[in-house]
Write a protein that holds these residues in place. Sequence first.
Motif, PDB file in Angstrom:
ATOM      1  N   GLU A  24      -2.674   9.151  12.437  1.00 39.52           N
ATOM      2  CA  GLU A  24      -1.404   8.875  13.686  1.00 39.52           C
ATOM      3  C   GLU A  24      -1.917   7.017  14.008  1.00 39.52           C
ATOM      4  N   GLY A  25      -1.045   7.025  14.770  1.00 37.82           N
ATOM      5  CA  GLY A  25      -1.782   5.212  15.812  1.00 37.82           C
ATOM      6  C   GLY A  25      -3.085   5.016  16.147  1.00 37.82           C
ATOM      7  N   GLY A  26      -3.388   3.902  15.426  1.00 35.02           N
ATOM      8  CA  GLY A  26      -4.433   3.670  15.954  1.00 35.02           C
ATOM      9  C   GLY A  26      -5.906   4.369  14.975  1.00 35.02           C
ATOM     10  N   GLN A  27      -5.120   4.524  14.478  1.00 28.38           N
ATOM     11  CA  GLN A  27      -6.335   5.532  13.365  1.00 28.38           C
ATOM     12  C   GLN A  27      -6.212   4.384  11.808  1.00 28.38           C
ATOM     13  N   ASP A  28      -7.633   4.682  11.033  1.00 30.42           N
ATOM     14  CA  ASP A  28      -7.321   4.232   9.953  1.00 30.42           C
ATOM     15  C   ASP A  28      -8.230   4.987   8.578  1.00 30.42           C
ATOM     16  N   SER A  29      -8.063   4.151   7.407  1.00 29.44           N
ATOM     17  CA  SER A  29      -8.313   4.788   6.513  1.00 29.44           C
ATOM     18  C   SER A  29      -9.288   3.210   5.654  1.00 29.44           C
ATOM     19  N   TYR A  30     -10.056   3.482   4.849  1.00 26.69           N
ATOM     20  CA  TYR A  30     -10.489   2.790   4.038  1.00 26.69           C
ATOM     21  C   TYR A  30     -10.697   3.080   2.653  1.00 26.69           C
ATOM     22  N   ASN A  31      -9.971   2.395   1.779  1.00 25.25           N
ATOM     23  CA  ASN A  31      -9.775   2.575   1.002  1.00 25.25           C
ATOM     24  C   ASN A  31     -10.708   1.673  -0.398  1.00 25.25           C
ATOM     25  N   CYS A  32     -11.730   2.166  -1.411  1.00 24.92           N
ATOM     26  CA  CYS A  32     -12.472   1.567  -2.440  1.00 24.92           C
ATOM     27  C   CYS A  32     -11.518   1.205  -3.533  1.00 24.92           C
ATOM     28  N   ALA A  33     -11.808   0.163  -3.783  1.00 22.86           N
ATOM     29  CA  ALA A  33     -11.599  -0.650  -5.237  1.00 22.86           C
ATOM     30  C   ALA A  33     -10.745   0.682  -6.256  1.00 22.86           C
ATOM     31  N   GLY A  34     -10.477   0.759  -7.032  1.00 28.37           N
ATOM     32  CA  GLY A  34      -9.910   1.879  -7.801  1.00 28.37           C
ATOM     33  C   GLY A  34      -9.261   3.077  -7.115  1.00 28.37           C
ATOM     34  N   ASP A  35      -9.547   3.756  -5.929  1.00 32.96           N
ATOM     35  CA  ASP A  35      -9.093   4.711  -5.183  1.00 32.96           C
ATOM     36  C   ASP A  35      -7.715   5.000  -5.700  1.00 32.96           C
ATOM     37  N   ILE A  36      -7.272   5.358  -5.918  1.00 34.93           N
ATOM     38  CA  ILE A  36      -5.585   5.941  -5.915  1.00 34.93           C
ATOM     39  C   ILE A  36      -4.818   6.906  -4.986  1.00 34.93           C
ATOM     40  N   HIS A  37      -4.308   6.102  -4.158  1.00 38.38           N
ATOM     41  CA  HIS A  37      -3.454   6.361  -2.716  1.00 38.38           C
ATOM     42  C   HIS A  37      -2.772   6.179  -2.596  1.00 38.38           C
ATOM     43  N   MET A  38      -1.314   7.121  -1.775  1.00 35.79           N
ATOM     44  CA  MET A  38      -0.114   7.151  -1.551  1.00 35.79           C
ATOM     45  C   MET A  38       0.261   8.223   0.209  1.00 35.79           C
ATOM     46  N   GLY A  39       1.166   6.801   0.582  1.00 37.43           N
ATOM     47  CA  GLY A  39       1.139   7.761   2.386  1.00 37.43           C
ATOM     48  C   GLY A  39       2.625   8.199   1.941  1.00 37.43           C
ATOM     49  N   GLU A  40       2.658   9.344   2.183  1.00 38.08           N
ATOM     50  CA  GLU A  40       3.876  10.014   2.410  1.00 38.08           C
ATOM     51  C   GLU A  40       3.869  10.465   4.253  1.00 38.08           C
ATOM     52  N   PHE A  41       5.068   9.367   5.151  1.00 34.62           N
ATOM     53  CA  PHE A  41       5.445   9.525   6.229  1.00 34.62           C
ATOM     54  C   PHE A  41       6.373  10.256   6.672  1.00 34.62           C
ATOM     55  N   LEU A  42       5.385  11.007   7.871  1.00 33.45           N
ATOM     56  CA  LEU A  42       6.276  11.708   8.248  1.00 33.45           C
ATOM     57  C   LEU A  42       6.683  11.751   9.778  1.00 33.45           C
ATOM     58  N   GLU A  43       6.291  10.383  10.341  1.00 35.42           N
ATOM     59  CA  GLU A  43       7.743   9.619  11.287  1.00 35.42           C
ATOM     60  C   GLU A  43       7.882   8.291  11.011  1.00 35.42           C
ATOM     61  N   ASP A  44       8.680   7.429  11.396  1.00 34.26           N
ATOM     62  CA  ASP A  44       8.986   5.823  11.732  1.00 34.26           C
ATOM     63  C   ASP A  44       7.386   5.730  11.840  1.00 34.26           C
ATOM     64  N   SER A  45       6.936   4.222  11.042  1.00 37.15           N
ATOM     65  CA  SER A  45       5.757   4.344  10.826  1.00 37.15           C
ATOM     66  C   SER A  45       5.714   2.848  11.072  1.00 37.15           C
ATOM     67  N   TRP A  46       4.882   1.519  11.694  1.00 34.25           N
ATOM     68  CA  TRP A  46       4.048   0.865  11.377  1.00 34.25           C
ATOM     69  C   TRP A  46       2.746   0.632  10.661  1.00 34.25           C
ATOM     70  N   VAL A  47       2.495   0.213   9.936  1.00 32.74           N
ATOM     71  CA  VAL A  47       1.366  -0.033   9.486  1.00 32.74           C
ATOM     72  C   VAL A  47       1.156  -1.305   8.354  1.00 32.74           C
ATOM     73  N   LEU A  48      -0.578  -1.546   8.705  1.00 33.99           N
ATOM     74  CA  LEU A  48      -1.527  -2.969   8.061  1.00 33.99           C
ATOM     75  C   LEU A  48      -2.130  -2.504   7.528  1.00 33.99           C
TER      76      LEU A  48
END
Length: 102
Positions: free
Chosen positions: A73-97
């Motif tokens: 949620e707002g203010g939290q982050d996640s780090y993806n290493c090169a090659g990691d497959i990832h997908m976001g499922e949005f539970l609320e309207d969201s702004w992501v950088l």
Amino acid sequence: MDTPTIAKVNEDARGEIYVITLPGDRELVLLHSKVGSIRGGHSHDVDELVVILTGKMRYHKLIEGGKQEIDLEGGQDSYNCAGDIHMGEFLEDSWVLEWKID
């Protein structure tokens, strides 16, 4: 000094995608994602930092060793290493950088 620029590069039922170009040929991606939308299911050839500015998402990752699901949620982050497959499922309207680090 160069001035950063921002451009909308996509808009669909899921929301909008903006690219912020920074000096030194670097860029950030700003995503507006609507509740219920899904983005991703891909990987990158460089590491990536994803910061949730507002809203809430469930992040699905396929990484070495198995599947991972995390709620962010707002203010939290996640780090993806090169090659990691990832997908976001949005539970609320969201702004992501997203910052692809090379």
